[in-house]
Each structure stands twice: as C-alpha cells, then as structure tokens.
Motif scaffolding. Structure first.
Motif, PDB file in Angstrom:
ATOM      1  N   UNK A 156      40.122  42.183  22.562  1.00 48.59           N
ATOM      2  CA  UNK A 156      38.875  42.351  23.323  1.00 48.59           C
ATOM      3  C   UNK A 156      38.616  41.298  24.375  1.00 48.59           C
ATOM      4  N   UNK A 157      39.663  40.627  24.840  1.00 50.03           N
ATOM      5  CA  UNK A 157      39.421  39.565  25.835  1.00 50.03           C
ATOM      6  C   UNK A 157      40.084  39.881  27.181  1.00 50.03           C
ATOM      7  N   UNK A 158      40.521  41.133  27.353  1.00 49.16           N
ATOM      8  CA  UNK A 158      41.204  41.476  28.609  1.00 49.16           C
ATOM      9  C   UNK A 158      40.382  42.433  29.453  1.00 49.16           C
ATOM     10  N   UNK A 159      40.320  42.157  30.747  1.00 54.05           N
ATOM     11  CA  UNK A 159      39.788  43.185  31.643  1.00 54.05           C
ATOM     12  C   UNK A 159      40.862  43.547  32.665  1.00 54.05           C
ATOM     13  N   UNK A 160      40.755  44.777  33.097  1.00 56.34           N
ATOM     14  CA  UNK A 160      41.676  45.329  34.080  1.00 56.34           C
ATOM     15  C   UNK A 160      40.916  45.408  35.401  1.00 56.34           C
ATOM     16  N   UNK A 161      41.462  44.772  36.416  1.00 59.10           N
ATOM     17  CA  UNK A 161      40.812  44.764  37.723  1.00 59.10           C
ATOM     18  C   UNK A 161      41.683  45.538  38.709  1.00 59.10           C
ATOM     19  N   UNK A 162      41.029  46.327  39.552  1.00 56.77           N
ATOM     20  CA  UNK A 162      41.784  47.087  40.556  1.00 56.77           C
ATOM     21  C   UNK A 162      42.265  46.124  41.645  1.00 56.77           C
ATOM     22  N   UNK A 163      43.551  45.813  41.609  1.00 51.36           N
ATOM     23  CA  UNK A 163      44.132  44.841  42.534  1.00 51.36           C
ATOM     24  C   UNK A 163      44.454  45.418  43.901  1.00 51.36           C
ATOM     25  N   UNK A 164      44.175  46.714  44.081  1.00 55.72           N
ATOM     26  CA  UNK A 164      44.470  47.321  45.387  1.00 55.72           C
ATOM     27  C   UNK A 164      43.272  47.244  46.330  1.00 55.72           C
ATOM     28  N   UNK A 165      42.182  46.653  45.861  1.00 54.23           N
ATOM     29  CA  UNK A 165      41.020  46.445  46.729  1.00 54.23           C
ATOM     30  C   UNK A 165      41.285  45.235  47.633  1.00 54.23           C
ATOM     31  N   UNK A 166      40.342  44.960  48.540  1.00 55.53           N
ATOM     32  CA  UNK A 166      40.428  43.751  49.364  1.00 55.53           C
ATOM     33  C   UNK A 166      40.402  42.522  48.458  1.00 55.53           C
TER      34      UNK A 166
END
Ligand code: AMP
Length: 180
Positions: A156-166
């Motif tokens: 429960x300590x991971x987040x997924x971030x959309x790396x294709x944004x600016x």
C-alpha cells in the motif's frame, strides 16, 4: 522521507528525482549513476561492470546490495533519500526493507514505445545507451522489476503516475502523493 522512483529507462526518473530533491531538500541517488562511475575504473571490477552495463543486463543482487548499502550508510542519507534505479529485483527490495526501508514508492508509467522514442531523440554520451542495451533493460524491467512494483503495491505504499504528461504535471502528481 525515503522515496523510491520506479520506471523504465526514459520514463523521467532522474528529472523528477532531481526536482524532488530540490523541492524537499532530500539527496538524490541513482544506482545506475553509481555503477557508471565505477565502470570507468581500470580495475577488474570496473571492467566487469562496464561489460555488464553495456549489455543492458542487471548487476547481480549481491554486488548491487553491497555497493548501494555502502552508499546509504553515508551520513548525508541518514535523514532520507530519493532513490532511482534501486531496488530492481524482489531480492533487493526485501534486503532493502530489512536494512533501510522506504516510505513512499512512485511508479512513473510510460509506454515502452514512448520511452524508446524519447531516448532516441536525446543526445547522450552514455556508452551503455545502445538500442540493444535499452531494449534489454526494458524487457528486464517487465520481467523482474514488475515483481518489485507488486511487492510495494501489496504494502500500500506505491502510486502510479502517468509519466506521459508534461514534466510539471508529473511533478505535481508526485508531490500530491508525497505530501499526503
Ligand atoms: P540505469 O541508469 O538505472 O538504467 O542503470 C544502468 C545499469 O546499471 C543497468 O542496466 C544495470 O546494469 C545497472 N543497475 C543499476 N541499478 C541496478 C540495480 N538496482 N540492480 C542491478 N543492476 C543495476
């Protein structure tokens, strides 16, 4: 604060790592950078590391753990760190938990094709940035580092971030999670 950044080559880990380091005044440490520096040495270890890095293969766990733990023992990392490129295998993640640990893990998600496109468009003086080595690194990410992603997700300590944004938007998303 102990932060780990995960993502394929070209996802923007070092960009975000350096931004975070400035924002929160936490030292940034890249395992790939450490190994690249060591691979310049004319010793047996240096030559072997150079060969390993140029092939795109992973440095074996035992060597990786010895080297990274030695770094993390330095006083500047006593109050926290932003790690890029480590841990990359389940064995590394487990050994890391026993010894230093991590508070938050950020997976910077970028499609393989997008990452390859980005890398091919940037000027690099890295000898280990051949297309073959990059492809190998990406495939090892899906084979091996995906188990690390699952491991942290289960905790429960991971987040997924959309790396294709600016870059700025990726940074905002990461900060939102870090300060939560
Ligand atoms: P990077 O700059 O993170 O892509 O790392 C470059 C190279 O360093 C990798 O292809 C591996 O050969 C080696 N390396 C970096 N971090 C690790 C790690 N945690 N475990 C094993 N090998 C690593």
């Amino acid at each position: 604060m102990k932060i780990v950044l995960i993502g394929i080559q070209g996802a923007g880990k070092s960009t975000q790592g350096n931004l975070l380091s400035q924002e929160y005044n936490i030292p940034y440490l890249s395992s790939g950078h450490i190994f690249r520096q060591m691979s310049k040495s004319k010793t047996k270890l240096g030559r072997w590391l150079k060969e390993t890095l140029n092939s795109g293969a992973l440095v074996p766990d035992e060597t990786t753990l010895d080297i990274i733990f030695e770094y993390l023992d330095k006083p500047e990392y006593a109050n926290g760190y932003i790690l890029d490129g480590f841990p990359r295998t389940l064995a590394q993640a487990k050994a890391f938990k026993e010894r230093n640990g991590v508070d938050k893990v950020v997976l910077i998600d970028v499609d393989d094709k997008e990452a390859l496109w980005r890398i091919s468009g940037r000027v690099s003086d890295r000898e280990d940035e051949t297309l073959q080595a990059i492809r190998k690194r990406i495939s090892l990410f899906h084979e091996s580092t995906s188990t690390v992603v699952e491991y942290y997700q289960d905790r429960g300590i991971l987040i997924r971030v959309d790396g294709e944004q600016d870059v700025d938007d990726v940074f905002k998303d990461i900060k939102k999670y870090i300060t939560k």
